[in-house]
Design a protein around this motif. Sequence first.
Motif, PDB file in Angstrom:
ATOM      1  N   ARG A 166      46.410  37.131  29.240  1.00 51.50           N
ATOM      2  CA  ARG A 166      47.322  37.820  30.168  1.00 51.50           C
ATOM      3  C   ARG A 166      48.653  38.157  29.490  1.00 51.50           C
ATOM      4  O   ARG A 166      49.198  39.243  29.681  1.00 51.50           O
ATOM      5  CB  ARG A 166      47.575  36.952  31.398  1.00 51.50           C
TER       6      ARG A 166
ATOM      7  N   LEU B  49      39.346  40.642  30.826  1.00 54.44           N
ATOM      8  CA  LEU B  49      40.057  39.731  31.727  1.00 54.44           C
ATOM      9  C   LEU B  49      39.458  39.774  33.125  1.00 54.44           C
ATOM     10  O   LEU B  49      39.180  38.734  33.727  1.00 54.44           O
ATOM     11  CB  LEU B  49      41.545  40.083  31.781  1.00 54.44           C
ATOM     12  N   TYR B  50      39.235  40.970  33.650  1.00 55.64           N
ATOM     13  CA  TYR B  50      38.680  41.091  34.997  1.00 55.64           C
ATOM     14  C   TYR B  50      37.261  40.541  35.064  1.00 55.64           C
ATOM     15  O   TYR B  50      36.873  39.929  36.057  1.00 55.64           O
ATOM     16  CB  TYR B  50      38.738  42.538  35.486  1.00 55.64           C
TER      17      TYR B  50
ATOM     18  N   PRO C 100      42.015  27.660  31.093  1.00 54.01           N
ATOM     19  CA  PRO C 100      43.146  28.341  31.736  1.00 54.01           C
ATOM     20  C   PRO C 100      44.220  28.762  30.737  1.00 54.01           C
ATOM     21  O   PRO C 100      44.833  29.816  30.896  1.00 54.01           O
ATOM     22  CB  PRO C 100      43.679  27.327  32.736  1.00 54.01           C
TER      23      PRO C 100
ATOM     24  N   MET D   4      43.125  31.987  29.152  1.00 52.76           N
ATOM     25  CA  MET D   4      43.294  33.106  30.080  1.00 52.76           C
ATOM     26  C   MET D   4      44.758  33.525  30.125  1.00 52.76           C
ATOM     27  O   MET D   4      45.069  34.710  30.150  1.00 52.76           O
ATOM     28  CB  MET D   4      42.797  32.729  31.481  1.00 52.76           C
TER      29      MET D   4
ATOM     30  N   GLY E 292      37.757  31.142  34.410  1.00 49.85           N
ATOM     31  CA  GLY E 292      39.168  30.955  34.113  1.00 49.85           C
ATOM     32  C   GLY E 292      39.771  29.770  34.835  1.00 49.85           C
ATOM     33  O   GLY E 292      40.697  29.140  34.345  1.00 49.85           O
ATOM     34  N   GLU E 293      39.254  29.442  36.016  1.00 53.15           N
ATOM     35  CA  GLU E 293      39.789  28.328  36.787  1.00 53.15           C
ATOM     36  C   GLU E 293      39.235  27.001  36.300  1.00 53.15           C
ATOM     37  O   GLU E 293      39.875  25.985  36.450  1.00 53.15           O
ATOM     38  CB  GLU E 293      39.434  28.489  38.260  1.00 53.15           C
TER      39      GLU E 293
ATOM     40  N   GLU F  13      37.616  36.721  34.998  1.00 50.94           N
ATOM     41  CA  GLU F  13      38.124  36.231  36.275  1.00 50.94           C
ATOM     42  C   GLU F  13      37.078  36.316  37.375  1.00 50.94           C
ATOM     43  O   GLU F  13      37.025  35.467  38.260  1.00 50.94           O
ATOM     44  CB  GLU F  13      39.357  37.038  36.695  1.00 50.94           C
TER      45      GLU F  13
ATOM     46  N   SER G  60      35.452  30.547  39.277  1.00 53.05           N
ATOM     47  CA  SER G  60      35.472  31.422  38.116  1.00 53.05           C
ATOM     48  C   SER G  60      35.706  30.620  36.848  1.00 53.05           C
ATOM     49  O   SER G  60      36.257  29.528  36.870  1.00 53.05           O
ATOM     50  CB  SER G  60      36.549  32.503  38.268  1.00 53.05           C
TER      51      SER G  60
END
Length: 101
Positions: free
Chosen positions: A18, A69-70, A11, A14, A6-7, A73, A4
């Motif tokens: 959050r 966000l979803y 990061p 992200m 975000g990874e 991700e 993904s």
Amino acid sequence: MNRSVGETKHPEDMQALRRLIAHLAPQCGLDLANRSAVRHFLDHDSASNRSEAIDPLLCHELRAMLILLYRLEGSSSEDLGVEGLRRLWRQHGEFLARFQG
């Protein structure tokens, strides 16, 4: 390997999103630890059935941030393409600038 965004890329961004979501959720009466409450919040009008003291615009923004966000991700560059990823990150930056500036 399909990782993904975000990874692999931002990061810290992200995490900022959050943190912003975690900060705004109580203001909308949303318990992020309650998955069914989050699902209901995403599936329905985010301002309905809430106290008059809760800002409906803020709840709308929170709903958009959760969806973003979803999507971030769960997305990969293969799914969205470069332009799709740029659009999502631009939207991400706009949210952070609007609420942290």
